[in-house]
Design a protein around this motif. Sequence first.
Motif, PDB file in Angstrom:
ATOM      1  N   MET A   1       0.844  -1.172   0.000  1.00  0.00           N
ATOM      2  CA  MET A   1       0.000   0.000   0.000  1.00  0.00           C
ATOM      3  C   MET A   1       0.885   1.229   0.000  1.00  0.00           C
ATOM      4  O   MET A   1       1.748   1.379   0.846  1.00  0.00           O
ATOM      5  CB  MET A   1      -0.891  -0.065   1.241  1.00  0.00           C
ATOM      6  CG  MET A   1      -2.020   0.859   1.217  1.00  0.00           C
ATOM      7  SD  MET A   1      -3.173   0.548   2.584  1.00  0.00           S
ATOM      8  CE  MET A   1      -2.128   0.639   4.004  1.00  0.00           C
ATOM      9  N   SER A   2       0.634   2.133  -0.928  1.00  0.00           N
ATOM     10  CA  SER A   2       1.532   3.261  -1.103  1.00  0.00           C
ATOM     11  C   SER A   2       1.221   4.439  -0.185  1.00  0.00           C
ATOM     12  O   SER A   2       2.087   5.235   0.119  1.00  0.00           O
ATOM     13  CB  SER A   2       1.505   3.718  -2.563  1.00  0.00           C
ATOM     14  OG  SER A   2       0.218   4.143  -2.917  1.00  0.00           O
ATOM     15  N   PRO A   6      -8.092   6.508   4.461  1.00  0.00           N
ATOM     16  CA  PRO A   6      -8.924   6.870   5.609  1.00  0.00           C
ATOM     17  C   PRO A   6     -10.007   5.826   5.893  1.00  0.00           C
ATOM     18  O   PRO A   6     -10.394   5.056   5.015  1.00  0.00           O
ATOM     19  CB  PRO A   6      -9.553   8.199   5.166  1.00  0.00           C
ATOM     20  CG  PRO A   6      -9.577   8.130   3.683  1.00  0.00           C
ATOM     21  CD  PRO A   6      -8.351   7.325   3.296  1.00  0.00           C
ATOM     22  N   GLY A   7     -10.473   5.803   7.099  1.00  0.00           N
ATOM     23  CA  GLY A   7     -11.656   5.047   7.472  1.00  0.00           C
ATOM     24  C   GLY A   7     -11.569   3.545   7.323  1.00  0.00           C
ATOM     25  O   GLY A   7     -10.506   2.927   7.470  1.00  0.00           O
ATOM     26  N   ALA A   8     -12.716   2.961   7.027  1.00  0.00           N
ATOM     27  CA  ALA A   8     -12.852   1.512   6.962  1.00  0.00           C
ATOM     28  C   ALA A   8     -11.978   0.899   5.876  1.00  0.00           C
ATOM     29  O   ALA A   8     -11.457  -0.201   6.052  1.00  0.00           O
ATOM     30  CB  ALA A   8     -14.311   1.146   6.740  1.00  0.00           C
ATOM     31  N   ALA A   9     -11.799   1.590   4.761  1.00  0.00           N
ATOM     32  CA  ALA A   9     -10.939   1.057   3.697  1.00  0.00           C
ATOM     33  C   ALA A   9      -9.510   0.919   4.199  1.00  0.00           C
ATOM     34  O   ALA A   9      -8.842  -0.088   3.918  1.00  0.00           O
ATOM     35  CB  ALA A   9     -10.979   1.962   2.465  1.00  0.00           C
ATOM     36  N   GLY A  10      -9.041   1.884   4.952  1.00  0.00           N
ATOM     37  CA  GLY A  10      -7.706   1.817   5.521  1.00  0.00           C
ATOM     38  C   GLY A  10      -7.560   0.679   6.514  1.00  0.00           C
ATOM     39  O   GLY A  10      -6.544  -0.025   6.529  1.00  0.00           O
ATOM     40  N   THR A  15      -5.506  -4.695   7.878  1.00  0.00           N
ATOM     41  CA  THR A  15      -5.723  -6.015   8.480  1.00  0.00           C
ATOM     42  C   THR A  15      -5.740  -7.146   7.462  1.00  0.00           C
ATOM     43  O   THR A  15      -5.515  -8.299   7.827  1.00  0.00           O
ATOM     44  CB  THR A  15      -7.036  -6.039   9.287  1.00  0.00           C
ATOM     45  OG1 THR A  15      -8.127  -5.699   8.433  1.00  0.00           O
ATOM     46  CG2 THR A  15      -6.966  -5.082  10.463  1.00  0.00           C
ATOM     47  N   ASN A  16      -6.027  -6.828   6.208  1.00  0.00           N
ATOM     48  CA  ASN A  16      -6.110  -7.855   5.160  1.00  0.00           C
ATOM     49  C   ASN A  16      -5.396  -7.380   3.901  1.00  0.00           C
ATOM     50  O   ASN A  16      -6.024  -7.159   2.860  1.00  0.00           O
ATOM     51  CB  ASN A  16      -7.577  -8.165   4.831  1.00  0.00           C
ATOM     52  CG  ASN A  16      -8.325  -8.707   6.014  1.00  0.00           C
ATOM     53  OD1 ASN A  16      -8.183  -9.858   6.363  1.00  0.00           O
ATOM     54  ND2 ASN A  16      -9.113  -7.847   6.657  1.00  0.00           N
ATOM     55  N   PRO A  17      -4.080  -7.229   3.954  1.00  0.00           N
ATOM     56  CA  PRO A  17      -3.367  -6.658   2.814  1.00  0.00           C
ATOM     57  C   PRO A  17      -3.512  -7.469   1.523  1.00  0.00           C
ATOM     58  O   PRO A  17      -3.561  -6.884   0.449  1.00  0.00           O
ATOM     59  CB  PRO A  17      -1.912  -6.596   3.281  1.00  0.00           C
ATOM     60  CG  PRO A  17      -1.832  -7.470   4.470  1.00  0.00           C
ATOM     61  CD  PRO A  17      -3.197  -7.549   5.070  1.00  0.00           C
ATOM     62  N   SER A  18      -3.623  -8.781   1.602  1.00  0.00           N
ATOM     63  CA  SER A  18      -3.762  -9.565   0.376  1.00  0.00           C
ATOM     64  C   SER A  18      -5.113  -9.314  -0.283  1.00  0.00           C
ATOM     65  O   SER A  18      -5.211  -9.270  -1.518  1.00  0.00           O
ATOM     66  CB  SER A  18      -3.563 -11.061   0.637  1.00  0.00           C
ATOM     67  OG  SER A  18      -4.546 -11.552   1.521  1.00  0.00           O
ATOM     68  N   TYR A  23      -8.049  -6.419  -4.607  1.00  0.00           N
ATOM     69  CA  TYR A  23      -9.042  -5.395  -4.953  1.00  0.00           C
ATOM     70  C   TYR A  23      -8.390  -4.286  -5.784  1.00  0.00           C
ATOM     71  O   TYR A  23      -8.949  -3.844  -6.797  1.00  0.00           O
ATOM     72  CB  TYR A  23      -9.647  -4.831  -3.662  1.00  0.00           C
ATOM     73  CG  TYR A  23     -10.596  -3.687  -3.871  1.00  0.00           C
ATOM     74  CD1 TYR A  23     -11.858  -3.890  -4.410  1.00  0.00           C
ATOM     75  CD2 TYR A  23     -10.237  -2.396  -3.510  1.00  0.00           C
ATOM     76  CE1 TYR A  23     -12.736  -2.833  -4.590  1.00  0.00           C
ATOM     77  CE2 TYR A  23     -11.101  -1.331  -3.686  1.00  0.00           C
ATOM     78  CZ  TYR A  23     -12.353  -1.567  -4.221  1.00  0.00           C
ATOM     79  OH  TYR A  23     -13.213  -0.513  -4.405  1.00  0.00           O
ATOM     80  N   SER A  24      -7.214  -3.851  -5.385  1.00  0.00           N
ATOM     81  CA  SER A  24      -6.494  -2.805  -6.118  1.00  0.00           C
ATOM     82  C   SER A  24      -6.128  -3.265  -7.521  1.00  0.00           C
ATOM     83  O   SER A  24      -6.230  -2.495  -8.483  1.00  0.00           O
ATOM     84  CB  SER A  24      -5.227  -2.400  -5.366  1.00  0.00           C
ATOM     85  OG  SER A  24      -5.566  -1.816  -4.139  1.00  0.00           O
ATOM     86  N   ALA A  25      -5.720  -4.520  -7.651  1.00  0.00           N
ATOM     87  CA  ALA A  25      -5.370  -5.064  -8.972  1.00  0.00           C
ATOM     88  C   ALA A  25      -6.599  -5.107  -9.877  1.00  0.00           C
ATOM     89  O   ALA A  25      -6.512  -4.799 -11.070  1.00  0.00           O
ATOM     90  CB  ALA A  25      -4.759  -6.455  -8.827  1.00  0.00           C
TER      91      ALA A  25
END
Length: 105
Positions: A1-2, A6-10, A15-18, A23-25
């Motif tokens: 993560m670059s 903010p918020g729930a997305a953060g 907590t679940n980087p994979s 999702y980002s891909a």
Amino acid sequence: MSKHLPGAAGELAETNPSVWDAYSALGEATAMAGDLTDRERRLVKLALSIGARSEGAVHSHTRRGLEEDIPARDLHQVALLAIGPLGLPRAVAAGTWISDVTDEK
């Protein structure tokens, strides 16, 4: 993560980087699937967020639009364009959500 989100997305990204990476891909793949410009994609995403009644997403796409040098008046026009298909109350609500961000600047 670059950068910090903010918020729930953060929280989800932390907590679940994979899951966040997948999702980002997906977001990157859909962005590159056609010929829309960055500006066009941002305005479409803002419009979809308005249609979905997602205040958080409207805030996010407004913030990102300003960072991408989209004028506040153009972001507000997206809310005005929602009057026909979504109705005046939803368009007014969207305008206030956009103002939450544009008025901070």
